[in-house]
Structure formats: structure tokens, C-alpha cells
Scaffold this motif. Structure first.
Motif, short mmCIF file in Angstrom:
data_model
loop_
_atom_site.label_atom_id
_atom_site.label_comp_id
_atom_site.label_asym_id
_atom_site.label_seq_id
_atom_site.Cartn_x
_atom_site.Cartn_y
_atom_site.Cartn_z
N ALA A 25 0.86 -1.19 0.00
CA ALA A 25 0.00 0.00 0.00
C ALA A 25 0.89 1.24 0.00
N PRO A 26 0.62 2.20 -0.85
CA PRO A 26 1.48 3.39 -0.92
C PRO A 26 1.29 4.27 0.31
N PRO A 27 2.36 4.74 0.91
CA PRO A 27 2.24 5.63 2.07
C PRO A 27 1.78 7.02 1.64
N PRO A 28 1.00 7.71 2.45
CA PRO A 28 0.57 9.07 2.09
C PRO A 28 1.74 9.99 1.75
N ALA A 29 2.88 9.81 2.42
CA ALA A 29 4.04 10.67 2.15
C ALA A 29 4.49 10.57 0.70
N HIS A 30 4.12 9.47 0.02
CA HIS A 30 4.54 9.29 -1.37
C HIS A 30 3.97 10.40 -2.27
N LEU A 31 2.82 10.96 -1.87
CA LEU A 31 2.20 11.98 -2.70
C LEU A 31 2.20 13.37 -2.09
N ALA A 32 2.58 13.46 -0.85
CA ALA A 32 2.36 14.72 -0.14
C ALA A 32 3.28 15.84 -0.61
N ASP A 33 4.38 15.52 -1.27
CA ASP A 33 5.36 16.53 -1.62
C ASP A 33 5.51 16.69 -3.13
N GLY A 34 4.79 17.63 -3.69
CA GLY A 34 4.99 18.01 -5.08
C GLY A 34 4.55 17.02 -6.13
N ALA A 35 3.59 16.15 -5.81
CA ALA A 35 3.14 15.16 -6.78
C ALA A 35 1.86 15.61 -7.48
N SER A 36 1.55 14.95 -8.59
CA SER A 36 0.29 15.14 -9.30
C SER A 36 -0.50 13.84 -9.23
N VAL A 76 -0.72 2.97 -9.00
CA VAL A 76 -1.34 2.31 -7.86
C VAL A 76 -2.52 1.49 -8.39
N LEU A 77 -2.40 0.18 -8.33
CA LEU A 77 -3.47 -0.71 -8.76
C LEU A 77 -4.53 -0.80 -7.67
N VAL A 78 -5.79 -0.63 -8.06
CA VAL A 78 -6.91 -0.76 -7.13
C VAL A 78 -7.62 -2.07 -7.43
N GLY A 79 -7.70 -2.97 -6.43
CA GLY A 79 -8.41 -4.22 -6.63
C GLY A 79 -7.53 -5.43 -6.47
N PRO A 80 -8.01 -6.59 -6.97
CA PRO A 80 -7.29 -7.85 -6.78
C PRO A 80 -5.93 -7.85 -7.45
N VAL A 81 -5.06 -8.74 -6.99
CA VAL A 81 -3.72 -8.86 -7.57
C VAL A 81 -3.82 -9.40 -8.99
N ARG A 82 -2.96 -8.92 -9.84
CA ARG A 82 -2.84 -9.41 -11.22
C ARG A 82 -1.53 -8.89 -11.78
N GLU A 83 -1.17 -9.35 -12.95
CA GLU A 83 0.01 -8.83 -13.63
C GLU A 83 -0.21 -7.35 -13.94
N THR A 84 0.76 -6.51 -13.62
CA THR A 84 0.55 -5.08 -13.75
C THR A 84 1.86 -4.32 -13.85
N GLU A 85 1.76 -3.09 -14.37
CA GLU A 85 2.88 -2.15 -14.40
C GLU A 85 2.89 -1.28 -13.15
N ALA A 86 1.86 -1.40 -12.31
CA ALA A 86 1.78 -0.58 -11.10
C ALA A 86 2.85 -0.99 -10.09
N ALA A 87 3.23 -0.05 -9.24
CA ALA A 87 4.23 -0.31 -8.21
C ALA A 87 3.59 -0.56 -6.85
N TYR A 88 2.34 -0.12 -6.67
CA TYR A 88 1.65 -0.25 -5.40
C TYR A 88 0.24 -0.78 -5.63
N ARG A 89 -0.43 -1.16 -4.55
CA ARG A 89 -1.80 -1.67 -4.68
C ARG A 89 -2.64 -1.29 -3.47
N LEU A 90 -3.89 -0.97 -3.73
CA LEU A 90 -4.91 -0.80 -2.72
C LEU A 90 -6.01 -1.80 -3.01
N PRO A 91 -6.61 -2.43 -1.99
CA PRO A 91 -7.50 -3.57 -2.24
C PRO A 91 -8.85 -3.25 -2.84
N ASP A 92 -9.39 -2.05 -2.61
CA ASP A 92 -10.74 -1.76 -3.09
C ASP A 92 -10.99 -0.26 -3.07
N VAL A 93 -12.20 0.12 -3.50
CA VAL A 93 -12.56 1.54 -3.58
C VAL A 93 -12.57 2.17 -2.19
#
Length: 254
Positions: free
Chosen positions: A14-25, A222-239
Motif C-alpha cells: 500500500a502506498p504511504p501518504p508521504a509518497h504523494l504529499a510533496d509536489g506530486a500530481s 497504484v493498482l486498485v483491486g485484486p492482484v494481477r500482472e501489472t505495471e503498477a508499483a503499489y496496490r490498494l485492495p478496493d474503492v
């Protein structure tokens, strides 16, 4: 970044909030990411919690947020009752709310596709046809047994018309060319996004070009949902977890 196979999914934390808090889009898919997928596309609604969250993120991130959806841009704006941020609709083929706004001409062949999809839906009750500005979707969520017929028709029409065949979660869509990754790259070249770190949240196969693009630009998917093959670096399980995480982002960016 190469795609991760399922046995490597433990690396998708799961991506930490700090990952986006500083200058991200933030680039956010809609269905399956900000709202749960409904039996019919027209059954989806945006509640007050989500409206407030997006408005807060726009303010706290100085406008560095965009919705990137397979739905038409006008439909996304209407669902939110208006949006003060860019929208990349129709799988990235439309750009709205930016200086380089784009709205390609609607392919005439979509009329034929719509008629054929409607004919199949009449023969197979439960199939749902979704009309979009630059595409037509055939949803089989209500009748999973019709997947084979829906796929065969979509493939036949794609070959006959040259339209892009887009596979999604229990839907086949024929559409004009578009790419969420291309749309994100275009937005990253404009203010207020330029020079920031892009982060894209999405759930479906249609979001993979976006994941690849943000990784190439020094950000992360950030992939949202079940695990699968992906280019994402992080995942969150659901909405639900995604909305909670975004709310923490809004708090940390205050």
C-alpha cells in the motif's frame, strides 16, 4: 518497469501518504477506483463524500489532479456536478479543461456498432449497451454466459471497421484510438502538472498504459483491486481503502 507476475505481488505494498504529499500530481481513474462498478454504467452516482474529497485535493495539491476515465469527459463532469480540474475522457482520446483540449471527430462506424450491439442485447436479455462520445460498450455483467457471443461480435466488428477493441471488466468496447498513458503524458507537459511527480490510480487493464507512463516519468502507478500482472508499483485492495488513502493524502498535503 516490467510487469509484475502474480507471485511477485507481495512487492505491491500500500502506498504511504508521504509518497504523494510533496509536489506530486494525481491522476485518477473513475469506475472501479473512485466508485464501485455498478451492474449498469448509468447506475453509478457520486456522493457528497467523493465530491468533497476531490474538491479538497484540487485545493491542497494546487490543481495538480485530473480524472482519467473511459467515460466521456462531459459525463464525468456531470456526475460531479462540474469539476474544476482537467478530465481525460474516452480512454484518453478527449482532453477537457486544459489549453490543449482535444475532442476528436466521432467515427461514423460507431453507428453500425451500436446497432449490432443493440440487436445482440435484444436477443440476449441482460446485455447492456453503453453509448459514449467516441465508443460503444457492450456489458455482459448481467449475463456472464453471453461473454462468448459478445466477444465474437466485438471482434468481428473491430476487424470490419478498424475501430479499437477495448476489453475491460465484463465489457467489450469498440472505440476511436485513445490511450490513458498518452493523455497523462500530455497533461504532464502543461501547467500545473509540469515538473511534478505523476501518480496514477486505476483498476482495469485499460489503466496499464497509464501505469507505464507514470513510471517512465519518474512516478508510480497504484493498482486498485485484486492482484494481477501489472505495471503498477503499489496496490490498494478496493474503492473504500482508496478513498480513505486519498483522504489521508488531502490531510497530509494541508
Amino acid at each position: 518497469m516490467p510487469k509484475l507476475a502474480e507471485h511477485d505481488m507481495a512487492a505491491l505494498l500500500a502506498p504511504p501518504p508521504a509518497h504523494l504529499a510533496d509536489g506530486a500530481s494525481l491522476f485518477l481513474d473513475f469506475d472501479g477506483t473512485l466508485v464501485d462498478i455498478a451492474p449498469r454504467p448509468d447506475a453509478v452516482a457520486v456522493d457528497s463524500r467523493l465530491r468533497r474529497l476531490i474538491a479538497t485535493l484540487i485545493e491542497r495539491l494546487d490543481g495538480r489532479i485530473a480524472i482519467v476515465s473511459g467515460r466521456g469527459a462531459a459525463e464525468i463532469a456531470a456526475l460531479f456536478g462540474g469539476l474544476d480540474c482537467p478530465i481525460a475522457g474516452s480512454h484518453g482520446a478527449e482532453l477537457r479543461g486544459v489549453a490543449q483540449a482535444e475532442m476528436p471527430e466521432r467515427p461514423a462506424a460507431l453507428d453500425t456498432v451500436a446497432a449490432r450491439f443493440h440487436a445482440l442485447a435484444e436477443a440476449r436479455p441482460g446485455l447492456v449497451v453503453e453509448l459514449k462520445p467516441l465508443g460503444v460498450g457492450l456489458h455482459y455483467r448481467g449475463v456472464p454466459a453471453a461473454e462468448g457471443d459478445a466477444r465474437a461480435l466485438a471482434e468481428e466488428l473491430s476487424a470490419a471497421t478498424g475501430l479499437t477493441l477495448q476489453r475491460g471488466k465484463m465489457v467489450f468496447e469498440l472505440r476511436a484510438p485513445g490511450d490513458k498513458g498518452r493523455a497523462i503524458a500530455a497533461l504532464m507537459g502543461a501547467m500545473p502538472f509540469a515538473g511534478s511527480r505523476p501518480v496514477f490510480l486505476g483498476d482495469d487493464l485499460t489503466d496499464e498504459p497509464g501505469f507505464a507512463t507514470v513510471a517512465r516519468l519518474g512516478g508510480a502507478g497504484v493498482l486498485v483491486g485484486p492482484v494481477r500482472e501489472t505495471e503498477a508499483a503499489y496496490r490498494l485492495p478496493d474503492v473504500t481503502s482508496t478513498l480513505r488513502w486519498l483522504e489521508r493524502i488531502a490531510e497530509n498535503a494541508a
